[in-house]
Design an enzyme around this catalytic site. Sequence first.
Site, PDB file in Angstrom:
ATOM      1  N   LYS A  44      94.080  46.736  95.641  1.00 32.76           N
ATOM      2  CA  LYS A  44      92.725  46.653  94.952  1.00 32.76           C
ATOM      3  C   LYS A  44      92.284  45.310  94.448  1.00 32.76           C
ATOM      4  O   LYS A  44      91.303  45.075  94.840  1.00 32.76           O
ATOM      5  CB  LYS A  44      93.006  47.676  93.505  1.00 32.76           C
ATOM      6  CG  LYS A  44      91.728  47.573  92.727  1.00 32.76           C
ATOM      7  CD  LYS A  44      91.834  48.237  91.499  1.00 32.76           C
ATOM      8  CE  LYS A  44      92.560  47.644  90.521  1.00 32.76           C
ATOM      9  NZ  LYS A  44      91.789  46.832  89.585  1.00 32.76           N
ATOM     10  N   SER A  65      91.225  36.386  79.960  1.00 37.18           N
ATOM     11  CA  SER A  65      91.296  36.971  81.269  1.00 37.18           C
ATOM     12  C   SER A  65      91.096  36.007  82.242  1.00 37.18           C
ATOM     13  O   SER A  65      90.541  35.048  81.983  1.00 37.18           O
ATOM     14  CB  SER A  65      89.983  38.044  81.349  1.00 37.18           C
ATOM     15  OG  SER A  65      89.971  38.450  82.797  1.00 37.18           O
ATOM     16  N   SER A  66      91.971  36.114  83.656  1.00 41.96           N
ATOM     17  CA  SER A  66      91.735  35.316  84.752  1.00 41.96           C
ATOM     18  C   SER A  66      90.586  35.591  85.370  1.00 41.96           C
ATOM     19  O   SER A  66      90.025  34.795  86.369  1.00 41.96           O
ATOM     20  CB  SER A  66      93.065  35.188  85.448  1.00 41.96           C
ATOM     21  OG  SER A  66      93.022  36.486  86.064  1.00 41.96           O
ATOM     22  N   ASP A 110      99.611  44.337  86.274  1.00 46.83           N
ATOM     23  CA  ASP A 110      99.385  45.748  86.533  1.00 46.83           C
ATOM     24  C   ASP A 110     100.513  46.885  86.617  1.00 46.83           C
ATOM     25  O   ASP A 110     100.287  47.604  86.999  1.00 46.83           O
ATOM     26  CB  ASP A 110      98.262  45.641  87.723  1.00 46.83           C
ATOM     27  CG  ASP A 110      96.932  45.411  87.303  1.00 46.83           C
ATOM     28  OD1 ASP A 110      96.747  45.278  86.246  1.00 46.83           O
ATOM     29  OD2 ASP A 110      96.280  44.697  88.193  1.00 46.83           O
ATOM     30  N   LYS A 119      91.868  46.018  78.674  1.00 51.47           N
ATOM     31  CA  LYS A 119      91.785  46.858  79.846  1.00 51.47           C
ATOM     32  C   LYS A 119      90.844  48.059  79.652  1.00 51.47           C
ATOM     33  O   LYS A 119      90.004  47.971  78.641  1.00 51.47           O
ATOM     34  CB  LYS A 119      93.237  47.184  80.470  1.00 51.47           C
ATOM     35  CG  LYS A 119      93.972  45.922  80.580  1.00 51.47           C
ATOM     36  CD  LYS A 119      93.278  45.135  81.902  1.00 51.47           C
ATOM     37  CE  LYS A 119      94.126  44.094  82.117  1.00 51.47           C
ATOM     38  NZ  LYS A 119      93.697  43.009  83.186  1.00 51.47           N
ATOM     39  N   ARG A 140      96.626  53.517  84.685  1.00 50.19           N
ATOM     40  CA  ARG A 140      97.883  52.972  84.557  1.00 50.19           C
ATOM     41  C   ARG A 140      98.652  54.007  83.555  1.00 50.19           C
ATOM     42  O   ARG A 140      99.668  54.012  83.712  1.00 50.19           O
ATOM     43  CB  ARG A 140      97.784  51.316  84.281  1.00 50.19           C
ATOM     44  CG  ARG A 140      97.093  50.632  85.042  1.00 50.19           C
ATOM     45  CD  ARG A 140      97.800  50.482  86.490  1.00 50.19           C
ATOM     46  NE  ARG A 140      97.028  49.393  87.236  1.00 50.19           N
ATOM     47  CZ  ARG A 140      96.923  49.297  88.644  1.00 50.19           C
ATOM     48  NH1 ARG A 140      97.869  49.884  89.311  1.00 50.19           N
ATOM     49  NH2 ARG A 140      96.147  48.219  89.086  1.00 50.19           N
TER      50      ARG A 140
END
Length: 450
Positions: free
Chosen positions: A26, A174-175, A326, A353, A401
């Site tokens: 993804k 967050s990256s 993830d 998320k 997830r």
Amino acid sequence: MLPSRYTAVIHPSGPLGGYVQAPPSKNYTTRLLLGAALAEGRSLIRRPATNDDARALVACLRALGAQIEETGPDLTVRGFASRPRNPGRINPGNAGAVLRLLLAVACLVEGEVEFVTDHTDSLGRRPNEDLLAALRQLGADAAGQGSDGRLPIRIAGGPQRVRGGAVKVSGARSSQFLSALLFLAPHLTGDTTIEVTGADATAPPVLVSRPLIDQTLDAMRRFGLRCDPDPSGFRFLVPGGQVGRAGDHAVNGDWPSAAALMAAVAVAGGMSTIHGLQDDAQGERRAERLLAAMGCTFVRPEEHALVIHSKGNLQAADLDGDLATDAVLALIGAACLADGTSRFSNIGNLRLKECDRIREPLEELARLGVRARHGEDWIEIDGNPDGYDGGVDVDSRGDHRVAQMLAIVGLRCRNGLRITRAESVSKSYPDFFADLQRMGVKLDLVPASD
């Protein structure tokens, strides 16, 4: 043809076996499609992901002017280079990475672009102000809702307004904010120096989910774009005025999805081969290392193939989850059946998320009797090697997830497990349940009633 909404009924299963092809990554699909759209000329992206996020990105890139055509399992992309057109409004669905990356791309558009979503209870709640603040430093007019920059968001840019320069961005949440700036900077007039900070400009620098930045830099290099990272890893010099080179690029296999398959074998026992995996920049490769520490054995019989063998007798282990973001929930699923207490640390960004991936999954596991504790950025799981009674309904919380994690635990529920809103797996891995069946998992997909 799967129903649009369904409940997954997982029956106790094992041992597992067979051969499975890892789905396309993804994260690499997102980065390679965006790189192709920002390049000059025609690119071929081989075997991209076909999940919800990938479809959302393709629709958005077409709206921005990219010409994208299906050629069998591949996509040809004629890019708009540094000159995207103004679509007026962009809807990235429920795809957080697509939203953040395209917020930066919108700075190349003349005029104002509005970003909206139909998923107000998921993507609509996620914060973006750290990125919007960075885009304003480069000259954009960027504003969202509330102090944390939620959707809807308006961006007004264009080459006369947004130019290269010095910019600071927080890496604490967050990256994706840094990845967005890295994709934007080569197309600006003038060089850009990006400095990563902590939660604010005065805090020590921090960068969560760093492996995703390695994937961004890898994708940039594939299109010939130059970026010079400082040895510290918190400062990036990106020359301006670059033009990406179109090319032929294959999408890597997806380690997060493979981690879910491996965790299923680890829990149920058996031996299975997963094809299509590379030793690349995906941090979720660490799932192999953790499952080996828990008692599984691995063999690589050929390039890009991985064989996992498990007797189903797992031992607890610890993981720095920030290095394999993830894969954390899938590995928590395995930890639920291990002997001892497993700890997953450095995972505070999981709260931001599709759902709060620290609090909400544990609420569902508690329905099964799983004993767990959590703090702001950690989870501890007291495993039960004897399994659980099950026979209850649990909810995916609309998070792919979480659905995968619950399916893994369901393999060792004596009375099975019903997972509602199980269709959420389509966000990253539409064939997840079909692949579990190929490996020998007994399950039924029951259309949901309104």
